[in-house]
Design an enzyme around this catalytic site. Structure first.
Site, short mmCIF file in Angstrom:
data_model
loop_
_atom_site.label_atom_id
_atom_site.label_comp_id
_atom_site.label_asym_id
_atom_site.label_seq_id
_atom_site.Cartn_x
_atom_site.Cartn_y
_atom_site.Cartn_z
N LYS A 180 0.84 -1.21 0.00
CA LYS A 180 0.00 0.00 0.00
C LYS A 180 0.87 1.26 0.00
O LYS A 180 0.58 2.23 -0.71
CB LYS A 180 -0.94 0.00 1.21
CG LYS A 180 -1.85 1.24 1.31
CD LYS A 180 -2.87 1.33 0.18
CE LYS A 180 -3.64 2.65 0.18
NZ LYS A 180 -4.71 2.75 1.15
N LYS A 248 -0.72 11.66 4.98
CA LYS A 248 -0.51 10.68 6.04
C LYS A 248 0.12 9.40 5.48
O LYS A 248 1.07 8.85 6.06
CB LYS A 248 -1.86 10.34 6.68
CG LYS A 248 -1.83 9.31 7.79
CD LYS A 248 -3.05 8.40 7.79
CE LYS A 248 -2.74 7.08 7.14
NZ LYS A 248 -3.86 6.17 6.99
#
Lengths: 306, 306
Positions: A180, A248
């Protein structure tokens, strides 16, 4: 209820985290006939799931006590640490043989910590972050990148099949999160590539729409050029995927890189540009709004002095 | 010769620049039955074309005198200035009504200068840089980005049809070169995106092949992730498209950006990394070898000290 005999054979699912992503995902599982017990830090979303047929629990511990497989979908690494490993957390309610599937996007190191802690209780853990965003969550079309043992991922497969279009078993615990992070690096830098190319095109007085079209036919082709390039041309920056979330995710990638001894200069640079957008109050816009920063970095007239 | 009546109706083509790209392109035109007269700074390539059935000329001026459409395929802006506008150049041999098609990748400003100079002689100019590299040149599968008048591009169409799979009319003179600059920005930065993502993956002990596979199914998908990502995994860096040529193309993009008042921080950064590779003597490798620089920027062991 449909097919009660099949449903009764199924694992009871606990679902924690009913935000933008978690709520449609949990809803799909309820509607598919899974027995689902939910918990959320604010109770409104849990009540909405109860109206769909889910049960509710008052803590993460209670969710674990009342289910066989716990799915978590939370904003960031500290949330997962608190919800899974904290006091009154999942770990306080698990029994041997259970499975915990964290579908949040968090640090690979945290995923490995969670896995190790649960293993001590005889509980398997899978990290299974997703890509595709809210529309794919609603439609059950997420791409799932899974880290964990073969057996654990196989056990989660009926859940993944309901939520996603494809699951790739990347590797050991934490590997899903590494994939990811890699995904978020590629997406951010490709958005930047398209932003620089289309800004140059526009400022040169050339139609960026035709350039996008031409580039889609060659080696410059990407899903980002197609979808986010179109957003840039139309100035349509409603999310989509918010800049502050992508920032983030890049922080996770950069932290992992530092831990593993890797320098990522381009990722660091694009993260700084996202910081600038957040500082301007644009953190809630779609990440394709990186394009707007380039307009600010360009002359307002046709040419600059030499 | 096939279809002599059709061929005799055709424009006589002059072709200047028989390098890696120009030679297979000129060969296709000869084999398609166009009457072709060629010139090259070193005579060997011209003799090879003569063996295919082309005529040869001893200067660019002579090529222009003996043809109706002049095609140029040269390394860089100064070469085009010399060959087209220099003494004994194309401009010294043109007649009103001729067409000059420059398929080199050069600065948009130079393309506009060439166009303006030829216009004064009643000659149309088209800038038509290509993407796809040598294999596409051999197979007639280039992507062509054209700048110039509608009429001029229409006149060049039989030539483009033989050399390319698609021609996009981008806009006015110079617009083809702007599109090519945009293309080279996107390709370079997407290669860098894939290089950073796969380096992080490898150093985290995760299989980069599975990550590439997973990412190809989502928003991170690109032709570069597919083709150049595979090269990186296999360590196969024979060109392809050479680093030194890509560096030249990024210099064009950065110069255009400066002239048009645009800041391109990411393009400038990746150009510096290509400089580093050239300094190491790797300028002749495929541009996907940017990946090798990241191995140098990473710890040789599993972890670095904090």
């Amino acid at each position: 209820m449909l097919w009660p005999s099949i449903v009764s054979d199924r694992d009871r699912i606990g679902f924690i985290g009913l935000g933008i992503m978690g709520r449609p995902m949990a809803t799909r599982l309820v509607r598919a006939g899974f027995p689902v017990v939910v918990h959320n830090h604010s109770p409104e979303a849990a009540e909405a799931l109860a109206a769909e047929g889910a049960e509710t629990a008052s803590s993460s511990r209670e969710v674990a006590e009342r289910s066989d497989v716990v799915v978590t979908m939370l904003p960031d690494s500290p949330d997962v640490e608190t919800v899974v490993l904290g006091e009154d957390g999942v770990i306080a309610g698990v029994r041997e043989g259970m499975l915990v599937v964290d579908m949040s996007t968090i640090a690979p190191a945290t995923a490995r910590t969670v896995h190790a802690a649960l293993t001590e209780h005889g509980v398997e853990a899978v990290d299974a972050p997703v890509s595709g965003g809210e529309p794919a969550a609603v439609d059950g079309q997420l791409s799932i990148m899974a880290g964990g043992s073969e057996a654990a991922i196989e056990r989660a497969e009926p859940i993944f099949a309901e939520l996603g279009k494809a699951t790739t078993h990347i590797g050991a615990p934490g590997a899903g999160q590494v994939a990811k992070a890699a995904n978020q690096i590629v997406v951010a830098l490709t958005i930047q590539a398209v932003a620089e190319a289309l800004t140059l095109t526009s400022k040169a007085g050339v139609d960026p729409g035709r350039v996008r079209e031409a580039l889609l036919g060659g080696f410059a082709q990407s899903k980002i050029l197609e979808a986010h390039g179109e957003r840039m041309l139309e100035g349509r920056f409603d999310p989509g995927f918010r800049i502050e979330l992508h920032r983030k995710d890049l922080a996770i990638a950069l932290q992992s890189a530092r831990e593993d001894g890797v320098a990522l200069p381009a990722t660091a640079q694009v993260a700084e540009l996202l910081n600038a957008l957040i500082a301007q109050g644009s953190g809630g816009l779609d990440h394709s709004a990186l394009f707007t920063l380039y307009a600010q970095l360009s002359a307002s007239g046709e040419e600059t002095p030499d």
